[in-house]
Write a protein that holds these residues in place. Structure first.
Motif, short mmCIF file in Angstrom:
data_model
loop_
_atom_site.label_atom_id
_atom_site.label_comp_id
_atom_site.label_asym_id
_atom_site.label_seq_id
_atom_site.Cartn_x
_atom_site.Cartn_y
_atom_site.Cartn_z
N ARG A 28 0.84 -1.20 0.00
CA ARG A 28 0.00 0.00 0.00
C ARG A 28 0.87 1.25 0.00
O ARG A 28 1.84 1.33 0.74
N ALA A 30 0.55 5.43 0.24
CA ALA A 30 -0.32 6.58 0.47
C ALA A 30 0.28 7.83 -0.17
O ALA A 30 1.48 7.92 -0.37
N ASP A 31 -0.57 8.78 -0.46
CA ASP A 31 -0.15 10.05 -1.01
C ASP A 31 0.76 10.77 0.00
O ASP A 31 0.39 10.93 1.16
N ALA A 34 -0.76 13.84 1.81
CA ALA A 34 -1.74 13.50 2.84
C ALA A 34 -1.04 12.99 4.11
O ALA A 34 -1.43 13.34 5.23
N VAL A 35 -0.01 12.18 3.93
CA VAL A 35 0.70 11.63 5.09
C VAL A 35 1.42 12.75 5.86
O VAL A 35 1.37 12.80 7.09
N TYR A 56 -6.03 11.67 6.02
CA TYR A 56 -4.58 11.85 6.10
C TYR A 56 -3.82 10.55 5.87
O TYR A 56 -2.65 10.45 6.19
N GLY A 57 -4.47 9.56 5.33
CA GLY A 57 -3.79 8.33 4.96
C GLY A 57 -3.81 7.25 6.02
O GLY A 57 -3.10 6.27 5.91
#
Length: 58
Positions: A28, A30-31, A34-35, A56-57
Motif C-alpha cells: 500500500r 499513500a499520497d 496527505a501523510v 490523512y492516509g
C-alpha cells in the motif's frame, strides 16, 4: 478535506522532488502530501496515531 495548517500547493511542489516515487508494484502506498499533513495534524493535536483522520492516509 484539508485545513489551513496543511501544506499549500507551492509547499507540496517544493517537497515532491525530495520524496520517493510511487513504486510500480508492492504494498500500500499513500499520497505523500496527505501523510505529511497527517503528521502535522497529529503533532498539532497531540493525539495518538490511531486517531489520525482517514483523509490523512490512516
Amino acid at each position: 478535506m484539508f485545513d489551513r495548517h496543511d501544506l499549500t500547493d507551492a509547499e507540496s511542489d517544493q517537497l515532491r522532488p525530495l520524496l520517493p516515487a510511487d513504486p510500480g508494484r508492492g504494498g500500500r502506498w499513500a499520497d505523500h502530501r496527505a501523510v505529511i499533513n497527517g503528521v502535522f495534524w497529529r503533532t498539532r493535536t497531540s493525539s495518538p496515531w490511531r486517531d489520525v483522520p482517514p483523509e490523512y492516509g490512516n
